[in-house]
Scaffold this active site. Structure first.
Site, mmCIF file in Angstrom:
data_model
loop_
_atom_site.group_PDB
_atom_site.id
_atom_site.type_symbol
_atom_site.label_atom_id
_atom_site.label_comp_id
_atom_site.label_asym_id
_atom_site.label_seq_id
_atom_site.Cartn_x
_atom_site.Cartn_y
_atom_site.Cartn_z
ATOM 1 C CG ASP A 106 16.146 10.543 22.856
ATOM 2 O OD1 ASP A 106 17.031 10.653 21.980
ATOM 3 O OD2 ASP A 106 15.252 9.688 22.792
ATOM 4 C CG ASP A 167 17.137 7.444 16.854
ATOM 5 O OD1 ASP A 167 17.782 6.509 16.343
ATOM 6 O OD2 ASP A 167 15.925 7.379 17.049
HETATM 7 N N1 GLY Z 1 14.360 9.124 18.295
HETATM 8 C C1 GLY Z 1 13.304 8.194 18.123
HETATM 9 C C2 GLY Z 1 12.580 8.362 16.855
HETATM 10 O O1 GLY Z 1 13.039 8.917 15.891
HETATM 11 O O2 GLY Z 1 11.465 7.872 16.826
#
Ligand code: GLY
Length: 385
Positions: A106, A167
């Site tokens: 992330d 994601d």
């Molecule tokens: N990237 C994690 C979420 O969308 O909760």
């Protein structure tokens, strides 16, 4: 986007409400990096570590969005205070580089709306360095055998060496940016290999997407899929659909590869055909009717992606995407926004996951993408991805 008549009037009113609200909230939260609200007041991930784990607190994956909101507001208003708050929040994230272990895939969500934004707007060399450092960390997570970027680090009781999640389509723009910035194609090559893998392993024939796909980390190949933050395996977690919808659009914007645009459109058509009459997006399109859990963040992200598709297609196609985005945004404005000046959030009824985490609460990325979508419709947003 050239909206007319009532739509234009609605847009002008929402922009006015956003400017008023952000003027107050930014002042109240200027020394925070918020994720949610407690009793209407922003929490602060610089000092709070609610789960007590390494990936929480300052490492929390959403810690770039507050800075992103500040850069969008700076772009919109020219008010220096937004730049100063954005700078403060970006500097706090330096602790993550020295601590290292809490970081994972992330890093794109964290440093695109902060350091890349800062560099794009001001040319700050420190921001460039931070963003390139983050891009190298992301590139280092690439699994050559499977052609994917590894998601999280070790989760308790799970071997996650082969896990990738949808994601991550939002993290790879950091790699495209790094190649564009340095002229070194390695970053873009990794991003495109990951996107190509995601096209076949995550996107299903009907345009819905898996959340988690596990690959064999030594030899590649899909081992199994997981429902992740959605209802169950094989279901359709709505925020995951939107990470894919807008995520493939981003890959198209950076590479011009038509297959990415067509994939984004396929996911968009699946998404649009599942928008309920009410315009309120559930946490999972395949969840039971009751309880009627919602996720306002998915609506905001979808609106951004749909507007980007509208910008990329011909005049005959545009309208269908703009109409869908308008329906989502007007519903959020009328039914799921808190425009009071006392509370720090914009959107209510965001949900972190179907089974765990907070449901029907304020979540910072809901606010970020709502703001981005509204400025996109105005036609002058700051493109941070
Ligand atoms: N990237 C994690 C979420 O969308 O909760």
């Amino acid at each position: 986007m050239l909206l007319q008549g009532e739509d234009r009037q609605w847009l002008n009113e929402v922009v006015g409400k956003l400017r008023t609200k952000m003027d107050l909230v930014s002042e109240r939260s200027k020394f925070k990096i918020p994720y949610t609200t407690n009793g209407g007041t922003h929490d602060n991930r610089i000092t709070d570590n609610p789960s007590g784990t390494e990936t929480d607190g300052i490492y929390w994956w959403t810690n770039g969005f507050w800075g992103g909101m500040m850069w969008q507001m700076y772009h919109e208003t020219g008010d220096e205070k937004y730049k100063e708050i954005a700078n403060f929040s970006e500097e706090q994230l330096d602790a993550c580089f020295s601590g290292y272990y809490g970081l994972h895939h992330d890093v794109g969500f964290m440093w695109l709306p902060t350091s890349v934004a800062n560099y794009k707007v001001t040319g700050n060399p420190e921001s460039r360095k931070r963003a390139l450092h983050a891009a190298n960390l992301l590139a280092g997570r690439f699994n050559l055998a499977g052609g994917f970027i590894r998601a999280w680090n070790d989760l308790e009781g799970e071997d996650t060496r082969g896990w990738a999640i949808v994601d991550c389509m939002f993290n790879i723009p950091l790699l495209y940016w790094a190649s564009e910035e340095t002229g070194d194609p390695r970053f873009k090559q990794i991003a495109m290999r990951h996107a190509d893998t995601a096209m076949t392993a995550f996107v299903r024939p009907d345009g819905s997407v898996n959340h988690i796909v596990e690959f064999d980390p030594e030899h590649g190949g899909v081992v199994r899929t997981y429902g992740g933050q959605g209802y169950e395996e094989g279901s359709s977690w709505t925020r995951g659909q939107t990470w894919a919808l807008y995520g493939f659009m981003m890959s198209y914007i950076h590479t011009g590869k038509e297959e990415y645009l067509n994939t984004a459109k396929r996911i968009a058509h699946y998404f649009m055909s599942n928008i309920p009459e009410s315009g309120l997006i559930p946490i999972d399109f395949r969840q039971p009717k009751e309880p009627a859990y919602e996720d306002s963040t998915a609506a905001a992200i979808a609106a951004c992606g749909l507007i980007e598709i509208a910008k990329a297609v011909g005049p005959l196609e545009k309208d269908v995407y703009i109409r869908a985005a308008l329906k989502l945004l007007k519903t959020l404005d009328e039914a799921r926004s808190d425009w009071s000046t006392e509370s720090d959030c914009i959107l209510i009824n965001g949900s972190a996951a179907y089974h765990s985490g907070k449901r029907h609460t304020a979540i910072i990325y809901g606010d970020y993408y709502f703001l981005e979508a509204v400025f996109k419709l105005k036609g002058d947003d700051l493109y941070l991805w």
